[in-house]
Design an enzyme around this catalytic site. Structure first.
Site, PDB file in Angstrom:
ATOM      1  N   SER A  25       0.827  -1.219   0.000  1.00 38.89           N
ATOM      2  CA  SER A  25       0.000   0.000   0.000  1.00 38.89           C
ATOM      3  C   SER A  25       0.854   1.259   0.000  1.00 38.89           C
ATOM      4  CB  SER A  25      -0.932   0.009   1.210  1.00 38.89           C
ATOM      5  OG  SER A  25      -0.185   0.024   2.401  1.00 38.89           O
ATOM      6  N   ASN A 112      -2.090  -1.348  13.925  1.00 41.45           N
ATOM      7  CA  ASN A 112      -3.546  -1.156  13.918  1.00 41.45           C
ATOM      8  C   ASN A 112      -3.971   0.151  14.589  1.00 41.45           C
ATOM      9  OD1 ASN A 112      -3.448  -3.609  12.757  1.00 41.45           O
ATOM     10  ND2 ASN A 112      -4.431  -4.746  14.423  1.00 41.45           N
ATOM     11  N   THR A 157     -39.303  25.668 -11.215  1.00 44.41           N
ATOM     12  CA  THR A 157     -39.606  24.417 -10.525  1.00 44.41           C
ATOM     13  C   THR A 157     -39.910  23.442 -11.664  1.00 44.41           C
ATOM     14  OG1 THR A 157     -41.976  24.830 -10.397  1.00 44.41           O
ATOM     15  CG2 THR A 157     -40.675  25.614  -8.542  1.00 44.41           C
ATOM     16  N   HIS A 158     -39.560  22.194 -11.499  1.00 40.30           N
ATOM     17  CA  HIS A 158     -39.706  21.189 -12.563  1.00 40.30           C
ATOM     18  C   HIS A 158     -38.985  21.598 -13.848  1.00 40.30           C
ATOM     19  CE1 HIS A 158     -43.066  19.560 -10.099  1.00 40.30           C
ATOM     20  NE2 HIS A 158     -43.306  20.846  -9.891  1.00 40.30           N
ATOM     21  N   SER A 279     -14.740  21.496 -30.381  1.00 43.78           N
ATOM     22  CA  SER A 279     -15.009  20.147 -30.865  1.00 43.78           C
ATOM     23  C   SER A 279     -13.990  19.830 -31.948  1.00 43.78           C
ATOM     24  CB  SER A 279     -16.430  20.103 -31.428  1.00 43.78           C
ATOM     25  OG  SER A 279     -16.520  19.117 -32.424  1.00 43.78           O
ATOM     26  N   LYS A 285     -18.439  24.825 -32.297  1.00 47.94           N
ATOM     27  CA  LYS A 285     -18.810  24.385 -30.938  1.00 47.94           C
ATOM     28  C   LYS A 285     -17.961  25.007 -29.843  1.00 47.94           C
ATOM     29  CE  LYS A 285     -21.234  21.446 -29.491  1.00 47.94           C
ATOM     30  NZ  LYS A 285     -21.255  20.019 -29.697  1.00 47.94           N
ATOM     31  N   ASN A 287     -17.815  23.992 -25.834  1.00 50.41           N
ATOM     32  CA  ASN A 287     -18.428  23.041 -24.903  1.00 50.41           C
ATOM     33  C   ASN A 287     -18.065  23.329 -23.448  1.00 50.41           C
ATOM     34  OD1 ASN A 287     -19.513  21.638 -27.077  1.00 50.41           O
ATOM     35  ND2 ASN A 287     -17.659  20.393 -27.302  1.00 50.41           N
ATOM     36  N   GLU A 292     -19.147  19.831 -17.094  1.00 46.34           N
ATOM     37  CA  GLU A 292     -19.593  18.443 -17.282  1.00 46.34           C
ATOM     38  C   GLU A 292     -18.772  17.476 -16.434  1.00 46.34           C
ATOM     39  OE1 GLU A 292     -20.864  17.764 -21.747  1.00 46.34           O
ATOM     40  OE2 GLU A 292     -19.371  19.330 -21.605  1.00 46.34           O
ATOM     41  N   TYR A 319      -9.478  -5.470  13.487  1.00 49.23           N
ATOM     42  CA  TYR A 319      -8.828  -5.084  12.242  1.00 49.23           C
ATOM     43  C   TYR A 319      -8.795  -6.235  11.249  1.00 49.23           C
ATOM     44  CZ  TYR A 319      -5.401  -3.464   8.859  1.00 49.23           C
ATOM     45  OH  TYR A 319      -4.778  -3.110   7.696  1.00 49.23           O
ATOM     46  N   GLN A 324      -7.399  -1.528   4.824  1.00 48.23           N
ATOM     47  CA  GLN A 324      -6.316  -0.804   4.154  1.00 48.23           C
ATOM     48  C   GLN A 324      -6.830   0.005   2.951  1.00 48.23           C
ATOM     49  OE1 GLN A 324      -2.151  -2.176   3.839  1.00 48.23           O
ATOM     50  NE2 GLN A 324      -2.762  -2.895   1.829  1.00 48.23           N
ATOM     51  N   LYS A 327      -7.808   4.206   2.620  1.00 45.52           N
ATOM     52  CA  LYS A 327      -6.992   5.370   2.230  1.00 45.52           C
ATOM     53  C   LYS A 327      -7.160   5.700   0.747  1.00 45.52           C
ATOM     54  CE  LYS A 327      -4.432   3.481   4.900  1.00 45.52           C
ATOM     55  NZ  LYS A 327      -4.942   2.431   5.826  1.00 45.52           N
TER      56      LYS A 327
HETATM   57  N1  ARG Z   1      -1.175  -0.736   5.869  1.00 48.08           N
HETATM   58  C1  ARG Z   1      -2.108  -1.148   6.867  1.00 48.08           C
HETATM   59  C2  ARG Z   1      -3.425  -0.415   6.680  1.00 48.08           C
HETATM   60  O1  ARG Z   1      -3.460   0.558   6.035  1.00 48.08           O
HETATM   61  C3  ARG Z   1      -1.584  -0.877   8.216  1.00 48.08           C
HETATM   62  C4  ARG Z   1      -2.127  -1.744   9.276  1.00 48.08           C
HETATM   63  C5  ARG Z   1      -1.601  -3.107   9.156  1.00 48.08           C
HETATM   64  N2  ARG Z   1      -2.030  -3.935  10.228  1.00 48.08           N
HETATM   65  C6  ARG Z   1      -1.963  -5.251  10.161  1.00 48.08           C
HETATM   66  N3  ARG Z   1      -2.400  -5.891  11.177  1.00 48.08           N
HETATM   67  N4  ARG Z   1      -1.487  -5.873   9.134  1.00 48.08           N
HETATM   68  O2  ARG Z   1      -4.451  -0.799   7.155  1.00 48.08           O
END
Ligand code: ARG
Length: 460
Positions: A25, A112, A157-158, A279, A285, A287, A292, A319, A324, A327
């Site tokens: 990650s 965690n 309205t509408h 366009s 055109k 746009n 949009e 957990y 993960q 994020k």
């Molecule tokens: N990269 C993990 C996350 O974003 C961190 C926590 C990892 N915890 C674990 N028990 N493997 O959630």
């Protein structure tokens, strides 16, 4: 086997390439580097104060963390895929900087509680960015409103012309929406501002930690109450996503209006070249792509909010790695709304409102029919329902004769009631109609002027 300080030695074989790929990650959570170091600094200060580690060890680790932060900010660090996430990357960097004592940093904490602490800090900090952009957007809306206190446009309205309003009043509606959005974010941050650090993996810790101390250093109001909840809780992420989603829904509604208003049939707005696109085939055109795409952004944020709700549904305590994903989802919505607020601010700032077209659209419709009915109630003492019926007949008559209401003659009106007098004409123009809407929150220029002052005081 790869060198990974968190990879337990009992896992004799390293992960397969595929497991490594799905598990990584760092490309996403590297955005948490500052918060990760900030939380580690608070943690190490606490470990040293409570004598869980010695003060000299604490000092070495602190210095190491501060230097890593500087290195990152100077662009000297390239995070490595050898370590799956930001927490493992920073820890590995610390080992490089200060040697084996780095291994003491993770005493009495787990990734965690670490990740949820980092993420709360990140949302708290970055909600300020969104607030600033919202405020700037409100400022731009208010500036355009100021110039259009008496600019009449049809209110709908509408999507059918309903009653005349002013452009300022219409734009101030968005100022209110964004104002609520800002309050909602504040509420969300206020609620999330409890410190999960010290919850450990899920059960707390046997070390004599001081969670009040880390809470204070990190600016949290208090420690969270339950370690199981602390590491599992993603309510704050969902709330933040909802706040972002509603902002983008508001932007999308305005974007839709910009798109409609800039069409040839409406011609309420002209987009200068720099905020329109051409366009590839039709040379004439122009746009409204920006609007949009802002309209489309709401699809992303709504989808992201749903993703996290679905991800959380049925996830057992505490957990699981599913979490993960939070994020990636959040950064995506954040970036989307960030860009959307900037784009819409630019569009509103640069768009040329075609006041004449708006006014004509309000005039050449039967938008003042309600004013006519109201006049019959006030001056001829009809009940509103009776006045409504008579007005309906007058409008039908005008339509049949291809005339606007204010193009009819007094004798035309008197066909429907002899008592109607020339004063009727005072309410038939759209400007007089808006001027008469003096009720609190109504569209009269007098009101709108006051609303603008109030909005400036409240929001800017
Ligand atoms: N990269 C993990 C996350 O974003 C961190 C926590 C990892 N915890 C674990 N028990 N493997 O959630």
């Amino acid at each position: 086997m790869k060198k990974n300080p968190a990879r337990n030695v009992h896992l004799v074989k390293g992960p397969t390439n595929l497991l490594e790929k799905i598990n990584l990650s760092i490309d996403v959570d590297s955005r948490l580097y500052k918060e990760d170091i900030e939380a580690s600094i608070a943690h190490v200060k606490m470990l040293s104060k409570t004598k869980i580690i010695s003060s000299s060890e604490g000092k070495i680790i602190l210095k190491g963390l501060n230097n890593i932060l500087k290195d990152i900010e100077k662009g000297k660090i390239k995070f490595s895929n050898k370590h799956e996430d930001i927490h493992m990357n920073i820890e590995a960097l610390l080992f490089k900087k200060v040697g084996n004592v780095a291994g003491k940093l993770h005493t009495a904490r787990s990734r965690n509680d670490q990740v949820v602490t980092d993420f709360k800090l990140w949302i708290r900090e970055n909600s300020n960015n969104i607030d600033k952009l919202c405020k700037n957007f409100q400022k731009i809306l208010i500036n355009v409103a100021k110039k259009n206190i008496s600019s009449v446009m049809p209110g709908y309205t509408h999507l059918q012309i309903a009653q005349p309003i002013t452009l300022a009043h219409h734009l101030l509606a968005y100022v209110e929406m964004i104002g609520r959005d800002r309050e909602r974010i504040k509420d969300c941050v206020n609620r999330l501002n409890e410190n999960p650090l010290g919850s450990g993996a899920l059960a707390g810790t046997s070390f004599p930690i001081d969670r009040l101390m880390t809470s204070k250093i990190l600016g949290f109001n208090r420690p969270t109450s339950n370690s199981v909840d602390s590491v599992s809780d993603r309510d704050f992420v969902i709330e933040f996503l909802f706040c972002l989603t509603l902002i983008s829904v508001h932007l999308s509604r305005l974007a839709e209006e910009i798109i409609i208003w800039s069409s040839q049939q409406y011609n309420f707005i002209k987009l200068p070249d720099e905020i329109a696109t051409g366009s590839s085939i039709m040379p004439q055109k122009k746009n409204p792509d920006g609007a949009e795409l802002v309209r489309a952004q709401a699809a992303t944020t709504i989808g992201n909010l749903n993703s996290l709700l679905v991800l959380l549904k049925g996830l057992p305590m505490t957990y699981s790695k599913d979490l993960q994903k939070d994020k990636q989802i959040t950064f995506d919505s954040f970036d989307t709304v960030h860009l959307g607020l900037n784009v819409m601010s630019e569009i509103i700032d640069k768009a040329k409102f075609n006041i004449k077209s708006m006014r004509e659209a309000a005039d050449f419709s039967y938008a003042t029919a309600t004013d006519l009915a109201d006049w019959l109630v006030r001056y001829l003492k009809y009940t509103f329902r009776d006045a409504y019926k008579i007005t309906g007949k007058i409008v039908a008559y005008a339509e049949k004769n291809n005339k606007m209401l204010n193009e009819l003659k007094l004798i035309d009106f008197q066909k429907f009631d002899k008592k109607i007098n020339k004063n009727i004409f005072t309410v038939l123009s759209s400007i007089n109609s808006v001027k008469s809407k003096k009720s609190y929150g109504g569209t009269s220029p007098e009101n709108v002027k006051k609303s603008i002052s109030k909005a400036i005081k409240k929001y800017l």
